[in-house]
Write an enzyme that holds these catalytic residues in place. Sequence first.
Site, PDB file in Angstrom:
ATOM      1  N   SER A  76       0.850  -1.194   0.000  1.00 10.29           N
ATOM      2  CA  SER A  76       0.000   0.000   0.000  1.00 10.29           C
ATOM      3  C   SER A  76       0.882   1.239   0.000  1.00 10.29           C
ATOM      4  CB  SER A  76      -0.891   0.003   1.235  1.00 10.29           C
ATOM      5  OG  SER A  76      -0.071   0.226   2.371  1.00 10.29           O
ATOM      6  N   LYS A  77       0.249   2.372  -0.049  1.00  6.76           N
ATOM      7  CA  LYS A  77       0.956   3.655  -0.091  1.00  6.76           C
ATOM      8  C   LYS A  77       1.931   3.799   1.064  1.00  6.76           C
ATOM      9  CE  LYS A  77      -0.313   7.000  -2.820  1.00  6.76           C
ATOM     10  NZ  LYS A  77      -0.608   8.286  -3.284  1.00  6.76           N
ATOM     11  N   ARG A  78       1.501   3.294   2.208  1.00  6.55           N
ATOM     12  CA  ARG A  78       2.318   3.392   3.424  1.00  6.55           C
ATOM     13  C   ARG A  78       3.712   2.788   3.205  1.00  6.55           C
ATOM     14  NH1 ARG A  78       2.089   0.016   7.816  1.00  6.55           N
ATOM     15  NH2 ARG A  78       0.545  -1.268   6.746  1.00  6.55           N
ATOM     16  N   GLY A 117       5.304   2.790   0.425  1.00  5.58           N
ATOM     17  CA  GLY A 117       6.031   3.439  -0.670  1.00  5.58           C
ATOM     18  C   GLY A 117       5.447   3.142  -2.037  1.00  5.58           C
TER      19      GLY A 117
END
Length: 491
Positions: free
Chosen positions: A255-257, A259
């Site tokens: 996920s975005k978390r 990267g």
Amino acid sequence: MTSTPVRVRYAPSPTGDPHVGNIRTAVWTWLYARHMGGQFLVRLEDTDQSRAVPGSLERILESLRWLGLDWDEGPDIGGPYGPYVQSERLPLYQTAAARLIEQGNAYPCFCSSEELDALRARQQAEKRPPGYEGKCRTIAATEARARVDRGEPHVVRFATPHEGSTTVLDLLRGDVTVENRTLDDFVILKSDGFPTYHLAHPVDDTAMAITHVTRGDEWLPSAPRHALLFDALGYRRPIYVHTPIILAPGGGKLSKRHGAKFVLEYAEEGYLPDALLNFLCITGWGHGDETVFTHERLVELFDIADLSLNPATFDMDKLNWLNGLYLREMPERDLAELLARRLERDLPPEVPRPLDRAFVEAMTPLVRERIQVLGDVTALADFFFVDEVPTPPREEFLQKRFKDDAAGAAGALEATAAALDAVTPWETVAIEAALRGLAETSGVRAGDLFTVVRLAVTGKRVSPPLFESIELLGDTRASDALRRSAAMLRA
Ligand code: GLU
């Protein structure tokens, strides 16, 4: 190897910016085309108009361009197999669907969405697998045609064989076989006349003479359906390469978390395209112990058949490390130009633009070891460009040797300013000698002295190397900054 030239494609849907997982498949596909001396094309798959996000195509092409991936045919440049946008190719899919109906491989289905919902609910209640059970398959062809001609709403479904099995060759996995009875009669043409992906894929990849279909492995379960369609249409099947997904560190969905950002977000933060391309390529592919590859070397070495089937983990630290490495290895002038543009974008508006390129070039060696991404430069080096270096708060100075000793700290800064006034020539070596000499005569440990001098001159606790920075800043600005901090401490 095949004797026909390799033709591969990147076929994104216009659902927004491409993220790294999706673009990694494009990177591999492009590399394979270039490695084989083949062609790489871009095709926009916009048959699900409800999911289309305006501006996606531009962002997709910009992402490819930024990474240095070029295409031989595509929506913007056309080519001999165009158009390269599926919504502009509807007659092709409709003709194929009509042919399949004619041959008895497909049929119109008039079931309403309420009927289909009820079917799904029944299947759930009876713990049966979901899927269409073929109600309209039994309608006689003449009756079906008459209902279509009367304008009755319908979709077209593929008449999946009930018997036998289908085997698909995947280059990474070998043969993948499913029993046909596990596949239902899936929709190939929707009621609005748009194809589903299942039909558009065989039609377009055949019409565009694609030799290898490289796509995410979320499509692997559908591959037998596609193979059945290729066969029913009398098309030659392509070679499939289903690419494994990227996992988050420690497993699980990326996920975005972790990267997993959009390509253009990396551009925005100041990653270098070559570093990101290198990183994406080696996330799931490798060549011995090598980690750092130029484009040219990748083109030379990369073979799609060498992809690893083990899902790779997204390693942000490795990307940062690689980016730092690329920054350090870049020709100084090129890096200086990138830094200048970055600073011009991010410095406060009162700093006049354009920045003096010779000055930025002189600064570049002072910062290049200390940044991982271009975006780090402004926080590190802003003091070189603003009119007055901002004076840090008093507490910053009043630590360790100067704890509760504002007068002592002020005195040290004033003495430094005086020592600098006497420095000639104005060069790093002489500046360093003057400051070390001062530390000795004043009895303040060099480390303690340099900490407060650094704070006054750069406005920061962590900065580019001190003596070099003082030299570049110039005697007037350096002394001025020292005296302003001293005055603040005495106030
Ligand atoms: N439009 C599909 C997707 O974005 C493409 C899959 C393929 O490459 O065939 O997932």
